[in-house]
Scaffold this motif. Structure first.
Motif, PDB file in Angstrom:
ATOM      1  N   LEU A  51      41.608  56.852  56.891  1.00 25.90           N
ATOM      2  CA  LEU A  51      41.838  55.420  57.046  1.00 25.90           C
ATOM      3  C   LEU A  51      41.050  54.605  56.026  1.00 25.90           C
ATOM      4  N   THR A  52      39.879  55.098  55.654  1.00 24.04           N
ATOM      5  CA  THR A  52      38.991  54.311  54.791  1.00 24.04           C
ATOM      6  C   THR A  52      38.924  54.812  53.353  1.00 24.04           C
ATOM      7  N   ALA A  53      39.664  55.854  53.046  1.00 19.32           N
ATOM      8  CA  ALA A  53      39.542  56.470  51.720  1.00 19.32           C
ATOM      9  C   ALA A  53      40.065  55.575  50.606  1.00 19.32           C
ATOM     10  N   ASN A  54      41.160  54.891  50.854  1.00 18.31           N
ATOM     11  CA  ASN A  54      41.809  54.125  49.786  1.00 18.31           C
ATOM     12  C   ASN A  54      41.969  52.649  50.148  1.00 18.31           C
ATOM     13  N   LEU A  55      40.918  52.074  50.694  1.00 15.59           N
ATOM     14  CA  LEU A  55      40.967  50.653  51.021  1.00 15.59           C
ATOM     15  C   LEU A  55      41.062  49.827  49.745  1.00 15.59           C
ATOM     16  N   PRO A  56      41.976  48.873  49.693  1.00 14.78           N
ATOM     17  CA  PRO A  56      42.117  48.055  48.468  1.00 14.78           C
ATOM     18  C   PRO A  56      40.921  47.135  48.288  1.00 14.78           C
ATOM     19  N   ASP A  57      40.508  46.961  47.057  1.00 13.51           N
ATOM     20  CA  ASP A  57      39.419  46.051  46.746  1.00 13.51           C
ATOM     21  C   ASP A  57      40.017  44.677  46.433  1.00 13.51           C
ATOM     22  N   LEU A  58      39.933  43.784  47.404  1.00 15.03           N
ATOM     23  CA  LEU A  58      40.544  42.468  47.277  1.00 15.03           C
ATOM     24  C   LEU A  58      39.520  41.372  46.980  1.00 15.03           C
ATOM     25  N   LEU A  59      38.335  41.767  46.538  1.00 13.42           N
ATOM     26  CA  LEU A  59      37.289  40.779  46.320  1.00 13.42           C
ATOM     27  C   LEU A  59      37.674  39.772  45.247  1.00 13.42           C
ATOM     28  N   ALA A  60      38.205  40.243  44.138  1.00 14.81           N
ATOM     29  CA  ALA A  60      38.605  39.329  43.061  1.00 14.81           C
ATOM     30  C   ALA A  60      39.687  38.366  43.532  1.00 14.81           C
ATOM     31  N   VAL A  61      40.618  38.873  44.321  1.00 14.61           N
ATOM     32  CA  VAL A  61      41.682  38.027  44.868  1.00 14.61           C
ATOM     33  C   VAL A  61      41.082  36.961  45.786  1.00 14.61           C
ATOM     34  N   SER A  94      33.768  25.540  45.173  1.00 13.20           N
ATOM     35  CA  SER A  94      34.609  25.787  43.995  1.00 13.20           C
ATOM     36  C   SER A  94      33.794  26.287  42.803  1.00 13.20           C
ATOM     37  N   TRP A  95      32.514  25.997  42.777  1.00 12.08           N
ATOM     38  CA  TRP A  95      31.646  26.499  41.716  1.00 12.08           C
ATOM     39  C   TRP A  95      30.890  27.759  42.141  1.00 12.08           C
ATOM     40  N   ALA A  96      30.324  27.729  43.322  1.00 15.84           N
ATOM     41  CA  ALA A  96      29.459  28.828  43.761  1.00 15.84           C
ATOM     42  C   ALA A  96      30.215  30.135  43.928  1.00 15.84           C
ATOM     43  N   THR A  97      31.468  30.062  44.344  1.00 11.69           N
ATOM     44  CA  THR A  97      32.233  31.297  44.578  1.00 11.69           C
ATOM     45  C   THR A  97      32.447  32.103  43.303  1.00 11.69           C
ATOM     46  N   PRO A  98      33.010  31.522  42.236  1.00 15.42           N
ATOM     47  CA  PRO A  98      33.160  32.315  41.011  1.00 15.42           C
ATOM     48  C   PRO A  98      31.819  32.701  40.388  1.00 15.42           C
ATOM     49  N   VAL A  99      30.816  31.834  40.517  1.00 14.71           N
ATOM     50  CA  VAL A  99      29.497  32.174  39.981  1.00 14.71           C
ATOM     51  C   VAL A  99      28.932  33.389  40.698  1.00 14.71           C
ATOM     52  N   SER A 100      29.119  33.471  42.013  1.00 14.78           N
ATOM     53  CA  SER A 100      28.620  34.626  42.764  1.00 14.78           C
ATOM     54  C   SER A 100      29.289  35.915  42.298  1.00 14.78           C
ATOM     55  N   TYR A 101      30.548  35.812  41.917  1.00 17.94           N
ATOM     56  CA  TYR A 101      31.261  36.994  41.414  1.00 17.94           C
ATOM     57  C   TYR A 101      30.664  37.439  40.075  1.00 17.94           C
ATOM     58  N   LEU A 102      30.335  36.493  39.218  1.00 20.23           N
ATOM     59  CA  LEU A 102      29.699  36.823  37.947  1.00 20.23           C
ATOM     60  C   LEU A 102      28.305  37.400  38.161  1.00 20.23           C
ATOM     61  N   VAL A 103      27.576  36.825  39.104  1.00 18.54           N
ATOM     62  CA  VAL A 103      26.223  37.305  39.399  1.00 18.54           C
ATOM     63  C   VAL A 103      26.261  38.750  39.876  1.00 18.54           C
ATOM     64  N   LYS A 104      27.183  39.061  40.754  1.00 15.64           N
ATOM     65  CA  LYS A 104      27.241  40.438  41.275  1.00 15.64           C
ATOM     66  C   LYS A 104      27.594  41.413  40.171  1.00 15.64           C
ATOM     67  N   ASN A 105      28.452  41.030  39.234  1.00  9.29           N
ATOM     68  CA  ASN A 105      28.792  41.921  38.117  1.00  9.29           C
ATOM     69  C   ASN A 105      27.582  42.172  37.219  1.00  9.29           C
ATOM     70  N   MET A 106      26.826  41.118  36.927  1.00 14.94           N
ATOM     71  CA  MET A 106      25.649  41.275  36.075  1.00 14.94           C
ATOM     72  C   MET A 106      24.580  42.135  36.747  1.00 14.94           C
ATOM     73  N   LEU A 107      24.377  41.908  38.034  1.00 17.17           N
ATOM     74  CA  LEU A 107      23.362  42.680  38.744  1.00 17.17           C
ATOM     75  C   LEU A 107      23.751  44.146  38.866  1.00 17.17           C
ATOM     76  N   LYS A 108      25.011  44.406  39.176  1.00 16.27           N
ATOM     77  CA  LYS A 108      25.467  45.789  39.281  1.00 16.27           C
ATOM     78  C   LYS A 108      25.297  46.523  37.960  1.00 16.27           C
ATOM     79  N   TRP A 109      25.654  45.870  36.871  1.00 17.66           N
ATOM     80  CA  TRP A 109      25.502  46.485  35.555  1.00 17.66           C
ATOM     81  C   TRP A 109      24.031  46.727  35.228  1.00 17.66           C
TER      82      TRP A 109
END
Length: 218
Positions: A51-61, A94-109
């Protein structure tokens, strides 16, 4: 105002000083036992793993949808000359949401921590691989928790009546990220921390002192 700023700053310093050793202890003593329990009792179950093996990643959406809705609401209200808490809320989201997405990408990298599912297959890779930037090394912090906690913090701040729901949703999301074997415990805690911090900084710049960004104050 000065006292309030100092109080908020001191609070974040205290939280950071407490959280840093907590994350260290989780990484050393709790992450693997929790992940092993999930692997053995949940992920090891064929039905659950299927059930959990192929869950779609809808975070960007989610980020795109939330940002578009918030910006549309914000723009429609300022065009009508409505400058109230709801307008401020829409601006913040409207600002914080996309910024949080950028922050998570930078931190993960930057941290390059192996994710839990790769660790299940290759336990010797456990740990941080700084600036790795490859697939499978993006576990820390949890991006879903970071983005979700940023959005939930906006609701928490502007709509006190939603706080119980925000706490419940954050808790359910954290448990789900662990139970589906996508993250270690410290990944989830760090995601929550960075999400709340992102919202705090965004609120300070966009709502409390927007002129720093060349935005109108209201």
């Amino acid at each position: 105002m000065v006292n309030r700023r100092c109080s908020t700053r001191d609070l974040w310093i205290a939280v950071t000083l407490i959280l840093a050793p907590l994350l260290f202890l989780c990484e050393r003593f709790l992450d693997l036992p929790v992940a092993l329990y999930v692997k053995t009792h949940l992920y090891g179950n064929r039905t659950w793993s299927t059930l959990t093996a192929n869950l779609p990643d809808l975070l960007a959406v989610l980020v795109v949808v939330v940002t578009c809705i918030a910006f549309t609401l914000y723009w429609s209200r300022i065009k009508r000359g409505i400058y109230d808490p709801l307008t401020s809320f829409a601006r913040l989201v409207s600002w914080a949401t996309p910024v949080s997405y950028l922050v998570k990408n930078m931190l993960k990298w930057s941290f390059g921590r192996v994710n839990t599912r790769l660790w299940v297959c290759k336990p010797d890779l456990y740990g941080f691989h700084w600036l790795h930037g490859s697939s499978g090394f993006e576990g820390f912090p949890s991006g879903h928790m970071l983005v979700a906690s940023t959005i939930l913090a906006c609701f928490w701040r502007f709509f006190p009546g939603s706080r119980t729901f925000c706490l419940l949703l954050a808790f359910v999301l954290g448990v789900a990220l662990l139970a589906t074997n996508y993250h270690f415990l410290s990944d989830v805690i760090a995601g929550l921390y960075f999400g709340l911090l992102t919202e705090e900084i965004a609120f300070h710049l966009l709502v409390r002192e927007p002129r720093r960004l060349g935005l109108p104050a209201f």
